[in-house]
Design a protein around this motif. Structure first.
Motif, short mmCIF file in Angstrom:
data_model
loop_
_atom_site.label_atom_id
_atom_site.label_comp_id
_atom_site.label_asym_id
_atom_site.label_seq_id
_atom_site.Cartn_x
_atom_site.Cartn_y
_atom_site.Cartn_z
N GLY A 225 15.82 10.96 0.99
CA GLY A 225 15.33 10.90 2.36
C GLY A 225 13.89 11.35 2.42
N MET A 226 13.38 11.47 3.65
CA MET A 226 11.96 11.75 3.86
C MET A 226 11.73 12.95 4.77
N SER A 227 12.69 13.85 4.82
CA SER A 227 12.54 15.00 5.73
C SER A 227 13.24 16.21 5.13
N THR A 228 13.48 17.21 5.96
CA THR A 228 14.44 18.31 5.73
C THR A 228 13.99 19.37 4.73
N VAL A 229 13.44 18.95 3.56
CA VAL A 229 13.21 19.96 2.53
C VAL A 229 12.17 21.01 2.95
N LEU A 230 11.10 20.57 3.61
CA LEU A 230 10.07 21.55 4.01
C LEU A 230 10.61 22.47 5.10
N GLU A 231 11.40 21.89 6.02
CA GLU A 231 11.97 22.70 7.10
C GLU A 231 12.95 23.74 6.54
N ALA A 232 13.73 23.34 5.55
CA ALA A 232 14.67 24.29 4.94
C ALA A 232 13.91 25.44 4.28
N ILE A 233 12.82 25.13 3.60
CA ILE A 233 12.01 26.16 2.94
C ILE A 233 11.45 27.13 3.98
N ALA A 234 10.90 26.57 5.06
CA ALA A 234 10.29 27.43 6.10
C ALA A 234 11.35 28.30 6.77
#
Ligand code: 8IG
Length: 287
Positions: A225-234
């Protein structure tokens, strides 16, 4: 000295400066406008999930993200840019209708600003939803998959740059249990047949080549996918518990016998999302 908050435009994307101060400001704005001091949980609805928003119950408050400090305007069809307050169980919960992505040209700080805002506004529980390509030929469009872990294949981080100011934690954040084992257990208690997988986060916006899909699969991804990973890290950096749920809307290139089409992706999501939204509401109520 940082510039005074009042000098910042409310629509500034957070490409530099003080992303944490800007998220604090946006959180205070939500609290003031809604009259709700703390939202204990946040649900980010990705593409294909917007139809499901009504499942969370009536909005007790709603505003456009353009009214809030630091929110970048979304540019993608199916991503509206609204913040809604609902009550799930007895828990005041923010629902973010739409998100912004790296592929729109936004910086990681802008991508994670909504999640940071929610966590600084009291959300210790962060639910990230998305639509994703499935890498396993047994996956079916419309199938939900819990995210067990991720591969950040974007080459970006929301924690790169100036070190987070006090009192925020070290940027060298531990991601051993990025996606909460406890919350995944609650989700499986509600829906025992729920699959789990590793989400490979690409920058997009093009879908992968078959060779890239094979690379992701060999690296251990079950979803792309193209989302989610940065938000999970933050979210983890701020100490929130994270639940991630992908809606498989297509088989990834080379796995699927058909070329990929954004309209089909949205349609598959619309059909399956309400049932998944009930799952998420049950988890938030029980968490
Ligand atoms: I829906 O096949 C959806 N989002 N990177 N690849 C990537 N993102 C996606 C895909 C896919 N399907």
């Amino acid at each position: 000295m940082p510039p005074p908050l009042a000098s910042r435009s409310v629509t500034t994307t957070t490409t530099s400066g003080e992303p944490f101060a800007l998220a604090e400001q946006a959180a205070a704005e939500i609290a003031r406008k809604s009259g709700i001091e703390r939202h204990e949980a946040v649900i980010v609805l990705g593409s294909g999930w917007l139809e499901a928003a009504e499942v969370f119950g009536p909005a007790v408050f709603e505003c456009r993200t353009s009214e809030l400090a630091g929110f970048a305007p979304p540019t993608v069809a199916g991503h509206e840019g609204r913040v809604r307050s609902v009550v799930i169980g007895d828990r005041p919960t923010l629902v973010l209708l739409g998100r912004v992505h790296l592929y729109e040209g936004h910086e990681p700080t802008a991508v994670v600003h909504p999640v940071r805002t929610a966590v600084l506004g009291g959300a210790g529980l962060v639910v990230l939803t998305n639509a994703a390509g499935g890498l396993d030929a047994k996956m079916r469009p419309g199938q939900p998959v819990l995210i067990r872990d991720h591969l950040n294949l974007t080459g970006r981080s929301p924690l790169a740059g100036v070190a987070p100011p006090a009192p925020y934690g070290s940027r060298f954040v531990d991601l051993t249990a990025c996606y909460s084992t406890r919350l995944r257990g609650l989700a499986r208690a509600v829906m025992p047949e729920l699959a789990e997988g590793v989400y490979g986060g690409f920058i997009g916006p093009q879908y992968e080549t078959p060779a890239e899909v094979e690379m992701a699969r060999r690296l251990g991804a079950d979803l792309v996918g193209m989302s989610t990973v940065l938000e999970a890290i933050a979210a983890r950096h701020l100490g929130a518990e994270v639940l991630g749920c992908s809606l498989v809307t297509n088989l990834a290139a080379g796995v699927s016998p058909h070329p990929l089409n954004h309209a089909d992706v949205l349609a598959a999501g619309a059909a399956a999302a309400p049932r998944l939204a009930r799952l998420i509401a049950d988890v938030v109520a029980r968490a």
